[in-house]
Design a protein around this motif. Structure first.
Motif, PDB file in Angstrom:
ATOM      1  N   GLU A 180      22.524  39.762  26.197  1.00 47.36           N
ATOM      2  CA  GLU A 180      22.899  39.369  24.960  1.00 47.36           C
ATOM      3  C   GLU A 180      21.980  40.247  24.150  1.00 47.36           C
ATOM      4  OE1 GLU A 180      24.950  34.920  24.758  1.00 47.36           O
ATOM      5  OE2 GLU A 180      22.689  35.157  24.178  1.00 47.36           O
ATOM      6  N   LEU A 181      22.683  40.752  23.034  1.00 44.46           N
ATOM      7  CA  LEU A 181      22.160  41.463  21.996  1.00 44.46           C
ATOM      8  C   LEU A 181      22.594  41.046  20.588  1.00 44.46           C
ATOM      9  CD1 LEU A 181      20.128  44.231  21.886  1.00 44.46           C
ATOM     10  CD2 LEU A 181      21.992  45.410  21.363  1.00 44.46           C
ATOM     11  N   THR A 182      21.613  40.449  19.743  1.00 42.04           N
ATOM     12  CA  THR A 182      22.015  39.997  18.635  1.00 42.04           C
ATOM     13  C   THR A 182      21.251  40.747  17.387  1.00 42.04           C
ATOM     14  OG1 THR A 182      20.344  38.199  18.671  1.00 42.04           O
ATOM     15  CG2 THR A 182      22.631  37.603  19.571  1.00 42.04           C
ATOM     16  N   GLY A 183      21.907  40.461  16.159  1.00 39.63           N
ATOM     17  CA  GLY A 183      21.526  40.928  15.051  1.00 39.63           C
ATOM     18  C   GLY A 183      21.004  42.665  15.012  1.00 39.63           C
ATOM     19  N   ALA A 184      21.976  43.430  15.668  1.00 42.53           N
ATOM     20  CA  ALA A 184      21.668  44.680  16.084  1.00 42.53           C
ATOM     21  C   ALA A 184      22.101  45.607  14.814  1.00 42.53           C
ATOM     22  CB  ALA A 184      22.156  45.270  17.309  1.00 42.53           C
ATOM     23  N   ALA A 185      21.675  46.704  14.981  1.00 42.46           N
ATOM     24  CA  ALA A 185      22.313  47.816  13.701  1.00 42.46           C
ATOM     25  C   ALA A 185      21.968  49.048  14.353  1.00 42.46           C
ATOM     26  CB  ALA A 185      21.627  47.631  12.254  1.00 42.46           C
ATOM     27  N   PHE A 186      22.798  50.125  14.260  1.00 43.81           N
ATOM     28  CA  PHE A 186      22.630  51.435  14.841  1.00 43.81           C
ATOM     29  C   PHE A 186      23.300  52.453  13.806  1.00 43.81           C
ATOM     30  CE2 PHE A 186      26.892  50.885  16.221  1.00 43.81           C
ATOM     31  CZ  PHE A 186      27.460  51.914  16.449  1.00 43.81           C
ATOM     32  N   GLY A 187      22.842  53.784  13.880  1.00 41.53           N
ATOM     33  CA  GLY A 187      23.142  54.932  13.267  1.00 41.53           C
ATOM     34  C   GLY A 187      23.168  55.994  14.216  1.00 41.53           C
ATOM     35  N   LEU A 188      24.521  56.553  14.652  1.00 37.52           N
ATOM     36  CA  LEU A 188      24.653  57.791  15.266  1.00 37.52           C
ATOM     37  C   LEU A 188      25.050  59.083  14.291  1.00 37.52           C
ATOM     38  CD1 LEU A 188      24.591  59.445  18.121  1.00 37.52           C
ATOM     39  CD2 LEU A 188      27.002  58.730  18.249  1.00 37.52           C
ATOM     40  N   ALA A 189      24.132  60.323  14.488  1.00 34.68           N
ATOM     41  CA  ALA A 189      24.762  61.273  13.830  1.00 34.68           C
ATOM     42  C   ALA A 189      24.939  62.614  14.524  1.00 34.68           C
ATOM     43  CB  ALA A 189      23.664  61.498  12.567  1.00 34.68           C
ATOM     44  N   ILE A 190      26.161  63.314  14.341  1.00 38.35           N
ATOM     45  CA  ILE A 190      26.171  64.574  15.214  1.00 38.35           C
ATOM     46  C   ILE A 190      26.199  65.560  14.026  1.00 38.35           C
ATOM     47  CG2 ILE A 190      27.536  65.802  16.683  1.00 38.35           C
ATOM     48  CD1 ILE A 190      28.199  63.094  18.190  1.00 38.35           C
ATOM     49  N   ILE A 191      25.575  66.503  14.023  1.00 38.72           N
ATOM     50  CA  ILE A 191      25.329  67.429  12.829  1.00 38.72           C
ATOM     51  C   ILE A 191      25.598  68.901  13.209  1.00 38.72           C
ATOM     52  CG2 ILE A 191      23.824  68.210  10.877  1.00 38.72           C
ATOM     53  CD1 ILE A 191      22.366  65.464  11.290  1.00 38.72           C
ATOM     54  N   THR A 192      26.545  69.625  12.728  1.00 39.23           N
ATOM     55  CA  THR A 192      27.016  70.747  13.148  1.00 39.23           C
ATOM     56  C   THR A 192      26.902  71.962  11.934  1.00 39.23           C
ATOM     57  OG1 THR A 192      28.662  70.108  14.753  1.00 39.23           O
ATOM     58  CG2 THR A 192      28.815  72.255  14.179  1.00 39.23           C
ATOM     59  N   ASP A 193      26.146  73.058  12.341  1.00 39.04           N
ATOM     60  CA  ASP A 193      25.787  74.071  11.330  1.00 39.04           C
ATOM     61  C   ASP A 193      27.288  74.715  10.944  1.00 39.04           C
ATOM     62  OD1 ASP A 193      25.452  76.644  10.275  1.00 39.04           O
ATOM     63  OD2 ASP A 193      23.620  76.721  11.346  1.00 39.04           O
ATOM     64  N   GLN A 194      27.619  74.727   9.644  1.00 40.52           N
ATOM     65  CA  GLN A 194      28.909  75.301   9.097  1.00 40.52           C
ATOM     66  C   GLN A 194      29.177  76.750   9.322  1.00 40.52           C
ATOM     67  OE1 GLN A 194      29.469  74.442   4.910  1.00 40.52           O
ATOM     68  NE2 GLN A 194      29.381  72.243   5.353  1.00 40.52           N
ATOM     69  N   GLU A 195      28.117  77.667   9.331  1.00 37.57           N
ATOM     70  CA  GLU A 195      28.084  78.942   9.795  1.00 37.57           C
ATOM     71  C   GLU A 195      28.343  79.014  11.332  1.00 37.57           C
ATOM     72  OE1 GLU A 195      25.357  81.288   7.667  1.00 37.57           O
ATOM     73  OE2 GLU A 195      26.153  80.748   5.710  1.00 37.57           O
ATOM     74  N   ASN A 196      27.594  78.590  12.104  1.00 41.81           N
ATOM     75  CA  ASN A 196      27.690  78.454  13.529  1.00 41.81           C
ATOM     76  C   ASN A 196      28.070  77.136  14.259  1.00 41.81           C
ATOM     77  OD1 ASN A 196      27.217  79.490  16.158  1.00 41.81           O
ATOM     78  ND2 ASN A 196      25.004  80.188  15.857  1.00 41.81           N
TER      79      ASN A 196
END
Length: 244
Positions: A180-196
């Motif tokens: 059991e996991l309670t009171g959880a928060a997370f943020g996942l970011a996938i970031i891509t170079d616009q020129e490459n």
């Protein structure tokens, strides 16, 4: 513009019957805005929408998928890359005789696709998760470690807050056995170079108020104030300086 409010919608098979299978939405409001340049050929498209609730009909009794307070925002650039800044010049769209909906997307975020809502998922008593989720695709600039200038990037994020999660057996009952996991928060970011587009970075941050093993006699495992963070370099070895 095209707009509506107080709409109930169904997409699937056998609508209105006990055998219905599909997606059910209630309390829907939306506004579609298409802006065209008077003295040119540029055009911009934006959508904002919300739903009081969403559910799936026709699922097995021990499978639950539902959502409440859902919201969607879309802001699409013109062919030359220009974008409407509704934060500076908001547009109010009539959705009914006495109802309106506001477009207020911040143009500094670039092209935007955003969805937020409270979701609940339960699968056969073996897995369940509930909480607030958000998905976003936007544009911004980041500073790389040892770099002097910012890099223009596309950002894809998935986040959650006030989350409760269970994985195991007989979830939601007094006989539950699992984690059991309670009171959880997370943020996942996938970031891509616009020129490459071959250059991308991934970052993750998460916290939980408590983590515990339940339902196993004679065995106790628990933790509080759990934290997790990761900042992964691109294949070329570059790394984003989030503290810069």
């Amino acid at each position: 513009t095209i707009a509506a409010s107080g709409v109930n919608a169904f997409a699937g098979l056998n609508a209105g019957t006990p055998e219905a299978i599909g997606l059910e939405l209630s309390g829907v409001e939306f506004a579609l805005v298409v802006l065209s340049e008077v003295s040119g050929d540029r055009a911009w498209t934006s959508v904002t929408a919300g739903a009081a609730s969403v559910g799936f009909a026709g699922l097995p009794d021990d499978v639950t998928v539902s959502g409440t307070d859902l919201g969607v925002s879309v802001n699409i650039a013109a062919g030359d890359g220009s974008i409407v800044d509704y934060a500076t010049t908001p547009i109010s769209v009539q959705t009914g005789i006495q109802s309106t909906i506001e477009l207020e997307m911040d143009g500094s975020r670039g092209e935007l696709v955003e969805a937020v809502g409270s979701l609940e998922l339960s699968l056969f008593g073996y897995f369940s998760v509930a909480g607030r989720f958000a998905f976003e695709k936007s544009q911004t600039e980041v500073l790389l470690v040892d770099a002097e200038e910012n890099t223009a990037v596309d950002v894809l994020t998935l986040g959650g807050s006030d989350l409760s999660l269970f994985a195991g057996k007989d979830g939601g009952t007094e006989d539950a056995i699992g984690l059991e996991l309670t009171g959880a928060a997370f943020g996942l970011a996938i970031i891509t170079d616009q020129e490459n587009p071959d250059v991308s970075w991934t970052a993750l941050s998460g916290t939980a108020e408590s983590f515990a093993l339940v339902g196993v006699d004679g065995l106790t495992m628990a933790s509080s104030a759990v934290e997790l963070s990761a900042n992964l370099a691109s294949e070329d070895g570059s790394l984003i300086d989030f503290g810069g």
